[in-house]
Design an enzyme around this catalytic site. Structure first.
Site, mmCIF file in Angstrom:
data_model
loop_
_atom_site.group_PDB
_atom_site.id
_atom_site.type_symbol
_atom_site.label_atom_id
_atom_site.label_comp_id
_atom_site.label_asym_id
_atom_site.label_seq_id
_atom_site.Cartn_x
_atom_site.Cartn_y
_atom_site.Cartn_z
ATOM 1 C CE LYS A 62 60.766 14.408 15.300
ATOM 2 N NZ LYS A 62 59.598 14.473 14.398
ATOM 3 C CB SER A 72 58.934 18.266 13.625
ATOM 4 O OG SER A 72 58.540 16.911 13.670
ATOM 5 C CB SER A 123 57.472 15.502 11.053
ATOM 6 O OG SER A 123 56.963 16.736 11.465
#
Ligand code: GLN
Length: 473
Positions: free
Chosen positions: A79, A154, A178
């Site tokens: 990420k 996310s 997320s």
């Protein structure tokens, strides 16, 4: 050639390396080719690193010396808010579009030591604020099962990368869901570990008392492998602690907060969830209703606490200390220009909200209250898991109230978007671990998922039940 790599897991890839069936460079090449073919459609990766093959060659040497690391040669997506020395980490924001990290996050250091390979950085909602990856400054990520739908967020890039087989596994961050919600939307496994078992050092902070890093993988066994490597006390993050060992009951008592599921859940999601429970009952587990009376206040308290902490954490992005500088006539104008241009609308909304709830005169009414409610929610979990309370081993709910929705469907309605986190936010508030496990598909082929929540340090219990769910689906 390709097909032999398509169904690999971390476990089977490691076995393949050791048996000499293929080398890390072969596997890395397979992923690079797939990414080239598919990423422009999905936008799962914001950047694919130019040193992937060099990393793979390096690991091949280590493997020849007989490393027993389970992650040696395993290609991962990371990420975009986790720092890798020398690489850009933009946190999905224009503010950090050109920010190059000058050190490794602790999780990255551990993965490097284990010989893992980093394919690239995965798309995300700006500063991890969002539930669909539509808040990324670099465009949304498409769902691997229907690219007109969101990948969730996310950590949408991480989930789509694993779901579309553009990485064998990925790291995400989870402040209110997320990791788990995008995992559910993309048909992969996602773990939000017990707060403090994984170091946050080197992760762009959103809300520090809620943030945790965790794996997104194809299988529960793989999530466990990654978790074992990235967890543990870290002197660079004083909130960390070593994972503890917990007894795993063979037959479990599964608590379900039925009143919490009574409204707002898509009937298809609910039917799938009940099916999973029925199957678990057939294999000898007990399902019983559990009361977590304060769970209904989770979203309300999260959307006070999270913006409060985020507004503080994001104070450093002023164009001078961190972030892209926009010139102005004086210092105040430089701050305002930099923050006005660098941050997108959702980030600005949360900074304003957070600053408001922390302001003198409102602090007790909002932040103080939300902190007290958080304590009640934590207490509900502790009681549910305690022998003097309900005595359940785990709590189960769907992971998200709906399957993946259409890109654009909820962007104009932040409150609808926030509701997507209804089942995931409580675990962050309470600090307990939660595992999202795929549980089938809708008639139109969209993935569905269930969430298992355990007591603090109960990861082993989650892994055990998660593995069982994989076999009955
Ligand atoms: N979707 C939630 C939010 O927008 C959770 C985000 C997260 O876990 N980082 O805050």
């Amino acid at each position: 050639m390709d097909s032999k790599f398509s169904n690999l897991t971390i476990e089977t890839a490691g076995a393949g390396f050791r048996a000499g069936d293929f080398a890390p460079t072969d596997l890395a090449n397979f992923y690079l080719t797939r990414i080239k073919a598919k990423n422009s459609d999905l936008n799962a990766y914001l950047e694919v690193y130019d040193d992937v093959l060099a990393q793979a060659e390096q690991v091949t040497k280590i493997l020849k010396q007989n490393s027993d690391s389970k992650l040696a040669g395993i290609p991962l997506a990371i990420k975009d808010n986790i720092l890798i020395d020398g690489k850009i980490a933009s946190a999905g924001s224009k503010m950090l579009a050109n920010y190059v990290a000058v050190y490794d996050a602790t999780v990255i250091k551990k993965l490097k030591q284990a010989g893992a390979i980093f394919l690239g950085r995965a798309n995300m909602d700006e500063f991890a604020m969002g539930g669909s990856t539509e808040n990324s400054a670099f465009g949304p990520t498409g769902n691997p099962f229907d690219k007109t739908r969101v990948a969730g967020g996310s950590s949408g890039g991480s989930a789509a990368a694993v779901g579309a087989n553009l990485a064998l596994a990925a790291l995400g961050s989870d402040t209110g869901g997320s990791i788990r919600q995008p995992a559910s939307f993309c048909g992969v496994v996602g773990l939000k570990p017990t707060y403090g078992t994984v170091s946050r050092y080197g992760v762009v902070a959103m809300a520090s008392s809620l943030d945790q890093i965790g794996p997104l993988t194809k299988t529960v066994a793989d999530a466990e492998l990654v978790y074992r490597v990235i967890s543990g006390r870290d002197e660079k993050d004083s909130t960390t602690i070593d994972p503890q060992v917990m007894v795993v009951p063979e037959k479990m008592t599964i608590g379900v907060p039925y009143d919490f599921l009574a409204s707002g859940v898509d009937p298809v999601v609910l039917a799938n969830f009940n099916l999973v429970l029925d199957q678990l009952k057939k294999t000898g587990h007990t399902v019983k209703e559990v009361s977590l009376p304060n769970l209904k206040y989770s979203l309300a308290s999260y959307y006070v606490l999270m913006p409060a902490e985020s507004s503080t954490n994001l104070g450093r992005f002023d164009g001078l200390r961190y972030g892209a500088l926009q010139e102005g006539k004086n210092l105040l104008e430089e701050y305002m220009n930099s923050r006005g241009v660098g941050f997108g609308p959702e980030v600005r909304r949360r900074i304003i909200l957070g600053t408001y709830v922390l302001s003198a005169g409102y602090y007790d009414a909002y932040y103080g209250k939300a902190t007290a409610v958080r304590e009640l929610i934590r207490g509900d979990y502790v009681k549910a898991f305690s022998k003097d309370g309900a005595g359940v081993d785990v709590i189960m709910t769907p992971t998200a109230p709906t399957p993946a929705f259409k890109i654009g469907e909820k962007v104009d309605d932040p409150l609808q978007m926030y509701l997507e986190d209804i089942f995931t936010v409580p675990a962050n508030l309470a600090g307990v671990p939660a595992l999202a496990v795929p549980s089938g598909k809708t008639d139109s082929g969209l993935p569905l998922g269930v969430q298992i929540t355990g007591p603090h340090f109960g990861e082993d219990i989650l892994f055990a039940l998660g593995r069982e769910i994989e076999t009955i689906i």
